[in-house]
Design an enzyme around this catalytic site. Structure first.
Site, short mmCIF file in Angstrom:
data_model
loop_
_atom_site.label_atom_id
_atom_site.label_comp_id
_atom_site.label_asym_id
_atom_site.label_seq_id
_atom_site.Cartn_x
_atom_site.Cartn_y
_atom_site.Cartn_z
N HIS A 95 25.56 126.50 76.05
CA HIS A 95 24.59 125.76 75.24
C HIS A 95 24.80 124.26 75.34
O HIS A 95 25.89 123.78 75.67
CB HIS A 95 24.69 126.19 73.77
CG HIS A 95 26.05 125.90 73.18
ND1 HIS A 95 26.44 124.65 72.74
CD2 HIS A 95 27.11 126.71 72.96
CE1 HIS A 95 27.66 124.68 72.29
NE2 HIS A 95 28.11 125.93 72.41
N GLU A 151 29.87 133.46 70.31
CA GLU A 151 31.13 132.76 70.49
C GLU A 151 32.27 133.54 69.85
O GLU A 151 32.06 134.41 69.01
CB GLU A 151 31.05 131.35 69.88
CG GLU A 151 32.30 130.50 70.01
CD GLU A 151 32.75 130.26 71.44
OE1 GLU A 151 33.11 131.25 72.12
OE2 GLU A 151 32.76 129.09 71.88
#
Length: 380
Positions: A103, A207
């Site tokens: 990202h 994550e």
């Protein structure tokens, strides 16, 4: 024309596979390996900290392959080589190319830079935000948006000039920074109708689970409302049932879930060209599962990997390593010492730190013991 035997022999010279060990203990197992020799990111001499995927054709090495002839771009040659590998592979083996994109910069990344890593890890990362910014399930900063748009521009350039294969399937983490990065990167590209940008939101591509609020995802209904064109996997619950602000996921636990989600994708998705929008820690975990060398990505960067998957009748028993309780400080720390398990040196009398949440959804209390804090969670 190359025979399967000649192709296999030549491929063995051109590339090597970093294969994971397999033992017979349970029924059904997928063994992964990274097929090296095609990308600069596979090479030990490539410096990950300075590597620019946009200046290097995604890292694809200029080379000729046994399966290619004629005046083709390097990506067309590589596509033909991947097709040949699959055509000549045993029935239990497939090859896929994973484009794993990190990202763009999120507000949590900017906050860590602003406060410094010790203060971020030991105090600020456990809060929802500060007086001006929120970083719980962090969104992209303007810089992060720009990084995602750089990726979009580069993808379009590669499609137009290099005739790079289109991703056939898209997957994304359920955290906002990845949902937004995927949208900014792919939604405006000139894609074929038969491979549309309809990413599947998968829980396990998120994550590594730390006690930082940036790793606390939004609800399923919120994701659906903000990204109505996305396909949300059935396993994604309404509320985040993994993050609790108290316990953290060690690296071996993260690798176990990374393999689980890869197993699911490889078992259910017949496509060879796959995009995954995820995080630095999660991509690092996937690379470990694939037997790839360590290769850290900057925010917004992309790494392609050629993966060989062998579906075996048996292999190591699946593991479920326990999460660990993490300590932090009730106020910004005095300092951080590498010699300490947690690293946090808190002010006041709470030598061992605290173990309860300080994000406004829990009450702080002291703890006499210090639990190890996985170093992989220093940057998300």
């Amino acid at each position: 024309m190359y025979t399967p035997l000649a192709l296999a022999a030549t491929a063995a010279i051109l590339v090597s596979a970093q294969t994971l060990n397999v033992t017979n203990s349970t029924s059904g197992y997928t063994s992964y390996s990274t097929v090296t020799g095609y990308f600069l990111q596979d090479e030990a001499t490539t410096n990950a900290s300075t590597f620019d995927y946009t200046a290097t054709n995604f890292g694809l090495i200029n080379s000729s392959y046994p399966a290619t002839t004629g005046n083709l771009t390097q990506w067309q040659k590589f596509e033909a080589q991947v097709d040949a590998l699959n055509a000549n592979a045993p029935l239990n083996t497939v090859y896929k190319v994973l484009f794993m994109g990190r990202h763009g910069e999120g507000y949590h990344n900017a906050a860590q830079t602003f406060y410094g890593t010790p203060a971020w890890n030991c105090y600020w990362g456990e809060k929802d935000g500060n007086a001006t910014t929120t970083w719980e399930d962090a969104d992209l900063t303007p810089a992060g948006i720009a990084q995602a748009l750089v990726a979009a521009t580069f993808w379009q350039h590669q499609i137009t000039t290099q005739l790079i294969p289109y991703p056939q399937s898209y997957y994304t983490s359920p955290l906002t920074r990845c949902l937004r990065t995927a949208n900014l990167t792919f939604s405006a590209l000139d894609l074929p109708h038969y491979y549309p940008f309809v990413p599947t939101v998968r829980e396990l591509f998120r994550e590594g689970i730390s006690i930082h609020t940036c790793d606390h995802r939004s609800s399923r209904s919120s994701i659906a409302a903000r990204f109505p064109s996305y396909a949300i996997d059935a396993s994604l619950t309404e509320n985040d049932e993994i993050w609790n602000g108290v316990t953290a996921e060690p690296s071996d636990a993260q690798d176990a879930r990374s393999k689980k989600v890869l197993d699911s994708v490889f078992a259910s998705d017949d496509h060879a060209w796959i995009s995954i929008t995820s995080h630095s820690g999660e991509i690092a975990s996937i690379l470990r599962v694939l037997g790839h060398q360590v290769f850290s990505l900057n925010t917004g960067a992309v790494i392609p990997v050629l993966v060989k998957a062998a579906f075996l009748p048996s292999g190591p028993a699946p593991s479920s390593p326990a999460y660990t309780t993490s300590t932090h400080c009730a106020a910004p720390p005095v300092t951080s010492l590498a010699s300490l398990a947690q690293g946090c040196v808190c002010s006041g009398t709470v030598v061992g730190g605290i173990t309860t949440r300080i994000d406004g959804n829990g009450t702080s209390s002291s703890s006499g013991s210090v639990a190890a804090y996985p170093t992989a969670y220093a940057t998300s």
